[in-house]
Design a protein around this motif. Structure first.
Motif, mmCIF file in Angstrom:
data_model
loop_
_atom_site.group_PDB
_atom_site.id
_atom_site.type_symbol
_atom_site.label_atom_id
_atom_site.label_comp_id
_atom_site.label_asym_id
_atom_site.label_seq_id
_atom_site.Cartn_x
_atom_site.Cartn_y
_atom_site.Cartn_z
ATOM 1 N N LEU A 282 0.826 -1.202 0.000
ATOM 2 C CA LEU A 282 0.000 0.000 0.000
ATOM 3 C C LEU A 282 0.865 1.258 0.000
ATOM 4 C CD1 LEU A 282 -2.873 -0.978 2.472
ATOM 5 C CD2 LEU A 282 -3.046 -0.642 0.003
ATOM 6 N N VAL A 283 1.993 1.212 0.716
ATOM 7 C CA VAL A 283 2.905 2.356 0.693
ATOM 8 C C VAL A 283 3.432 2.576 -0.716
ATOM 9 C CG1 VAL A 283 5.122 3.227 1.529
ATOM 10 C CG2 VAL A 283 3.564 2.074 3.105
ATOM 11 N N SER A 284 3.791 1.491 -1.385
ATOM 12 C CA SER A 284 4.261 1.603 -2.765
ATOM 13 C C SER A 284 3.179 2.198 -3.666
ATOM 14 C CB SER A 284 4.675 0.228 -3.284
ATOM 15 O OG SER A 284 5.147 0.310 -4.616
ATOM 16 N N ASP A 285 1.939 1.728 -3.515
ATOM 17 C CA ASP A 285 0.834 2.279 -4.305
ATOM 18 C C ASP A 285 0.639 3.762 -4.025
ATOM 19 O OD1 ASP A 285 0.407 -0.195 -5.389
ATOM 20 O OD2 ASP A 285 -1.306 -0.701 -4.120
ATOM 21 N N ALA A 286 0.811 4.158 -2.759
ATOM 22 C CA ALA A 286 0.639 5.565 -2.390
ATOM 23 C C ALA A 286 1.699 6.435 -3.070
ATOM 24 C CB ALA A 286 0.720 5.723 -0.875
ATOM 25 N N VAL A 287 2.958 5.977 -3.044
ATOM 26 C CA VAL A 287 4.040 6.744 -3.674
ATOM 27 C C VAL A 287 3.824 6.838 -5.176
ATOM 28 C CG1 VAL A 287 6.524 6.797 -4.102
ATOM 29 C CG2 VAL A 287 5.670 6.131 -1.859
ATOM 30 N N ILE A 288 3.429 5.740 -5.789
ATOM 31 C CA ILE A 288 3.178 5.739 -7.235
ATOM 32 C C ILE A 288 2.048 6.698 -7.586
ATOM 33 C CG2 ILE A 288 2.316 4.329 -9.142
ATOM 34 C CD1 ILE A 288 3.832 1.961 -7.845
ATOM 35 N N GLN A 289 0.987 6.683 -6.802
ATOM 36 C CA GLN A 289 -0.150 7.568 -7.078
ATOM 37 C C GLN A 289 0.272 9.042 -6.997
ATOM 38 O OE1 GLN A 289 -3.825 6.357 -5.475
ATOM 39 N NE2 GLN A 289 -4.787 8.371 -5.512
ATOM 40 N N ALA A 290 1.077 9.381 -5.996
ATOM 41 C CA ALA A 290 1.559 10.761 -5.882
ATOM 42 C C ALA A 290 2.442 11.120 -7.073
ATOM 43 C CB ALA A 290 2.319 10.936 -4.576
ATOM 44 N N HIS A 291 3.274 10.180 -7.510
ATOM 45 C CA HIS A 291 4.166 10.419 -8.641
ATOM 46 C C HIS A 291 3.367 10.652 -9.924
ATOM 47 C CE1 HIS A 291 8.343 9.225 -10.422
ATOM 48 N NE2 HIS A 291 7.904 10.385 -10.892
ATOM 49 N N LEU A 292 2.354 9.840 -10.119
ATOM 50 C CA LEU A 292 1.535 9.961 -11.333
ATOM 51 C C LEU A 292 0.797 11.301 -11.386
ATOM 52 C CD1 LEU A 292 0.059 6.335 -11.520
ATOM 53 C CD2 LEU A 292 1.801 7.333 -13.004
ATOM 54 N N ASN A 293 0.431 11.846 -10.245
ATOM 55 C CA ASN A 293 -0.271 13.131 -10.173
ATOM 56 C C ASN A 293 0.682 14.272 -9.850
ATOM 57 O OD1 ASN A 293 -2.890 12.004 -10.615
ATOM 58 N ND2 ASN A 293 -2.896 11.296 -8.491
ATOM 59 N N GLY A 294 1.960 14.077 -10.190
ATOM 60 C CA GLY A 294 3.002 15.014 -9.801
ATOM 61 C C GLY A 294 2.779 16.440 -10.247
ATOM 62 N N GLN A 295 2.384 16.628 -11.495
ATOM 63 C CA GLN A 295 2.228 17.991 -12.010
ATOM 64 C C GLN A 295 1.141 18.748 -11.251
ATOM 65 O OE1 GLN A 295 4.255 19.484 -14.168
ATOM 66 N NE2 GLN A 295 3.110 21.360 -13.709
ATOM 67 N N LYS A 296 0.038 18.087 -11.008
ATOM 68 C CA LYS A 296 -1.055 18.716 -10.269
ATOM 69 C C LYS A 296 -0.626 19.039 -8.840
ATOM 70 C CE LYS A 296 -5.793 17.784 -8.672
ATOM 71 N NZ LYS A 296 -6.883 16.787 -8.642
ATOM 72 N N LEU A 297 0.079 18.107 -8.204
ATOM 73 C CA LEU A 297 0.538 18.328 -6.831
ATOM 74 C C LEU A 297 1.566 19.452 -6.763
ATOM 75 C CD1 LEU A 297 0.908 14.618 -5.636
ATOM 76 C CD2 LEU A 297 -0.839 16.258 -4.913
ATOM 77 N N LEU A 298 2.422 19.536 -7.790
ATOM 78 C CA LEU A 298 3.415 20.603 -7.845
ATOM 79 C C LEU A 298 2.748 21.970 -7.833
ATOM 80 C CD1 LEU A 298 6.461 21.261 -8.173
ATOM 81 C CD2 LEU A 298 6.091 21.229 -10.643
ATOM 82 N N GLU A 299 1.701 22.102 -8.635
ATOM 83 C CA GLU A 299 0.964 23.365 -8.696
ATOM 84 C C GLU A 299 0.268 23.669 -7.367
ATOM 85 O OE1 GLU A 299 -1.678 22.802 -11.954
ATOM 86 O OE2 GLU A 299 -0.080 22.816 -13.477
ATOM 87 N N GLN A 300 -0.312 22.638 -6.754
ATOM 88 C CA GLN A 300 -1.016 22.852 -5.484
ATOM 89 C C GLN A 300 -0.060 23.258 -4.365
ATOM 90 O OE1 GLN A 300 -2.954 18.935 -5.409
ATOM 91 N NE2 GLN A 300 -4.953 19.962 -5.423
ATOM 92 N N VAL A 301 1.104 22.598 -4.313
ATOM 93 C CA VAL A 301 2.080 22.917 -3.272
ATOM 94 C C VAL A 301 2.648 24.316 -3.480
ATOM 95 C CG1 VAL A 301 4.357 22.325 -2.332
ATOM 96 C CG2 VAL A 301 2.656 20.540 -2.743
ATOM 97 N N ASN A 302 2.916 24.676 -4.738
ATOM 98 C CA ASN A 302 3.420 26.017 -5.015
ATOM 99 C C ASN A 302 2.417 27.087 -4.595
ATOM 100 O OD1 ASN A 302 5.847 25.148 -6.032
ATOM 101 N ND2 ASN A 302 5.181 25.157 -8.174
ATOM 102 N N LYS A 303 1.159 26.772 -4.751
ATOM 103 C CA LYS A 303 0.111 27.728 -4.374
ATOM 104 C C LYS A 303 0.030 27.869 -2.852
ATOM 105 C CE LYS A 303 -3.554 27.670 -6.856
ATOM 106 N NZ LYS A 303 -4.851 27.279 -7.475
ATOM 107 N N ILE A 304 0.214 26.763 -2.139
ATOM 108 C CA ILE A 304 0.082 26.779 -0.673
ATOM 109 C C ILE A 304 1.371 27.244 0.001
ATOM 110 C CG2 ILE A 304 -0.281 25.339 1.390
ATOM 111 C CD1 ILE A 304 -2.045 23.524 -0.345
ATOM 112 N N CYS A 305 2.492 26.725 -0.450
ATOM 113 C CA CYS A 305 3.771 26.969 0.240
ATOM 114 C C CYS A 305 4.690 27.932 -0.507
ATOM 115 C CB CYS A 305 4.518 25.645 0.459
ATOM 116 S SG CYS A 305 3.596 24.446 1.446
ATOM 117 N N GLY A 306 4.340 28.280 -1.742
ATOM 118 C CA GLY A 306 5.214 29.129 -2.542
ATOM 119 C C GLY A 306 6.350 28.331 -3.152
ATOM 120 N N ARG A 307 7.183 29.030 -3.914
ATOM 121 C CA ARG A 307 8.337 28.371 -4.526
ATOM 122 C C ARG A 307 9.536 28.549 -3.603
ATOM 123 N NH1 ARG A 307 7.448 27.100 -9.848
ATOM 124 N NH2 ARG A 307 5.522 27.958 -10.734
#
Length: 532
Positions: A282-307
């Motif tokens: 399940l940990v492996s599946d979780a990491v893979i899922q985050a990796h696959l959605n990387g671009q979206k997460l990158l934008e969300q983190v930049n919006k919340i935490c800045g660059r």
């Protein structure tokens, strides 16, 4: 046992000062001898109870210790699987993840063994700590941020951006269903030991002590040192003395039945062995899922935490001596006979033989230890006779109203306290037992041993997906697969993204030694009696 014989009369005499061993015949006993017999009879009673319960006590104590040891081994093994996953597949973040993995499995152990820990909290804490690592090494790789503040911001953002989808909820569901029953099972075993310890050292009434003395040692005052009490006489004395203890019997029976029901229900997602040993998947599946959605997460983190202000650095890698590879990757496959479920089954089958222990204790003591064999002359409390002529009463407090040997009054507060504890633990055991009609388990095919569970009240925590027909299904990977050479770097791991591109999460050239990833349980909360 009685010490040196002092004050022994030169010849039998009248005993007007005797309190219990009163006889119309001349006696060899004095008041002081009778007092010493009284002490000896109390010791005898306690020894009889301890001896009669020793097999049952050892059975529960030994298995409680064995279950705890097995769970500790499973936790260590699950921790090693998870550590190897990071080392082989996500080696750049392996050393940074090691502390979070160790903390998570330490929390699992503390909770299982009785600590006041919250599974939801430590599961969330694990995935919170995992997100900054995944973000820095997979989503925005190549450089490592040196700012602790920025990593903390990413950690805090995890629950808002849900990088791992519903996998943390699935873990909470599985852990909740498996950890709590196992924790309750262990606590119940300790209560069983406590019950036996309490009844082994029970204080008996004055009436009981006098009756047991009269049965056990008063014949000695007549010179009848080898005589034994008549069976009926013995039953009256022991049933009177143990009348309060007999009241435990229905609750003890219910306790064992509830343990059996809980044990039978601990399979599938309720089986802690399967859940722990598949956690790394399940940990492996979780990491893979985050990796696959990387671009979206990158934008969300930049919006919340800045660059962040970032500086290129070399990430520490998981690297151990090549000679340790085989030792690290080898895991001894357990046969079906060695599984935790089979151990529980064997234990319950043995424990069932003792369901009526408290109900039949008086009869057992008389038949096996105290009373004369049928047909032999015996002591009836006054003299040697061919048989006991008075009425023999039944078991339990109510039956003692007509007991000619022991007067039983009221209730025993210690026994009442034990009954209350047994009632409480029975409620806990029954509350942790899944209802048989709630889940339908269907074994599917071969391969990794997929188990499909169909339930009308399945939700996101179970990892459900809806179908067009409205049927809700939960599919969970449960496997008996035990890695021989658990080396993820032997082949490529390719995942297709929504955009059609591919991502390679293969780890190469990383060798992990499981011996370096050990689980240490600090301050075990559950204290077991010393049995070895």
């Amino acid at each position: 046992m009685l010490g040196a014989v002092r004050g022994l009369p030169d010849s039998p005499r009248a005993g007007p000062d005797l309190q219990v061993c009163i006889s119309k015949k001349p006696t060899c006993c004095t008041r002081k001898m009778e007092e010493r017999y009284q002490i000896a009879s109390r010791q005898d009673m306690q020894q009889l109870l301890q001896t009669s319960s020793s097999t049952l006590k050892f059975l529960i104590s030994r298995n409680a210790a064995a279950f705890q040891e097995t769970l500790e081994t499973l936790i260590k093994q699950a921790e090693n699987y998870t550590s190897i996953l990071f080392c082989n597949t996500y080696r750049n973040m392996a050393l940074e993840a090691a502390a979070s993995v160790e903390e998570f499995f330490t929390d699992v152990g503390l909770y299982l063994f009785g600590a006041d820990a919250n599974p939801e909290e430590f599961i969330n804490r694990f995935f919170d700590s995992l997100f900054p690592l995944v973000y820095n090494h997979l989503i925005n790789p190549g450089v490592t941020d040196s700012s602790l503040e920025y990593s903390e911001c990413i950690r805090m953002a995890r629950r808002d951006v849900s990088p791992f989808g519903n996998i943390p909820k699935i873990v909470m569901g599985q852990m909740g269903r498996s950890l709590l029953p196992s924790r309750t099972f262990l606590q119940a075993l300790n209560l069983g030991i406590e019950v036996i310890n309490t009844t082994d050292y029970l204080h008996f009434s004055k009436e009981c002590s006098r009756a047991f003395l009269k049965m056990r040692y008063c014949p000695h005052c007549q010179g009848l040192t080898l005589s034994k009490p008549c069976m009926g006489y013995c039953l009256n004395v022991m049933r009177g003395c143990l009348a309060h203890m007999v009241e435990l019997n229905p609750h003890w029976h219910g306790y064992i039945r509830s343990l059996e029901e809980l044990s039978d229900a601990m399979h599938g997602t309720y089986d802690i062995e399967h859940v722990l040993l598949n956690f790394h998947l399940l940990v492996s599946d979780a990491v893979i899922q985050a990796h696959l959605n990387g671009q979206k997460l990158l934008e969300q983190v930049n919006k919340i935490c800045g660059r962040p202000v970032r500086t290129p650095t070399q990430s520490p890698r998981c690297s151990f001596e090549q000679s340790k590879e085989k030792h690290a990757m080898k895991t001894t496959a357990r046969s079906s006979e060695e599984t935790l479920a089979n151990r529980r089954k064997e234990f319950i089958n043995s424990l069932r033989l003792h369901r009526s222990f408290y109900g039949g204790l008086a009869d057992q003591l008389c038949a096996n230890e105290l009373a004369a064999a049928d047909g032999l002359p015996c002591w009836n409390g006054e003299d040697i006779v061919k048989s006991y002529s008075l009425r023999v009463v039944g078991d339990g407090i109510k039956a003692q109203s007509g007991n000619p040997e022991v007067k039983v009054k009221g209730t025993d507060p210690v026994i009442n306290q034990i009954i209350d504890k047994l009632k409480h633990v029975i409620q806990l055991l029954q509350g942790r037992s899944p209802k048989p009609d709630k889940w339908e388990l269907l074994q599917l095919g071969s391969g990794r041993g997929m188990i499909e569970q169909v339930s009308g009240d399945c939700d996101d925590e179970d990892g459900c997906g809806g179908s067009g027909s409205g049927e809700v299904k939960r599919t969970l990977k449960i496997t008996d697969w035990m890695p021989d050479d658990m080396n993820f770097s032997d082949g490529k791991q390719i995942h297709h993204t929504d955009s059609g591109s591919t991502l390679d999460t293969t780890g190469a050239g990383c060798v992990a030694a499981t011996e370096s990833m050990t689980f240490t349980l600090i301050g075990v909360v559950m204290l077991l009696p010393g049995i070895w």
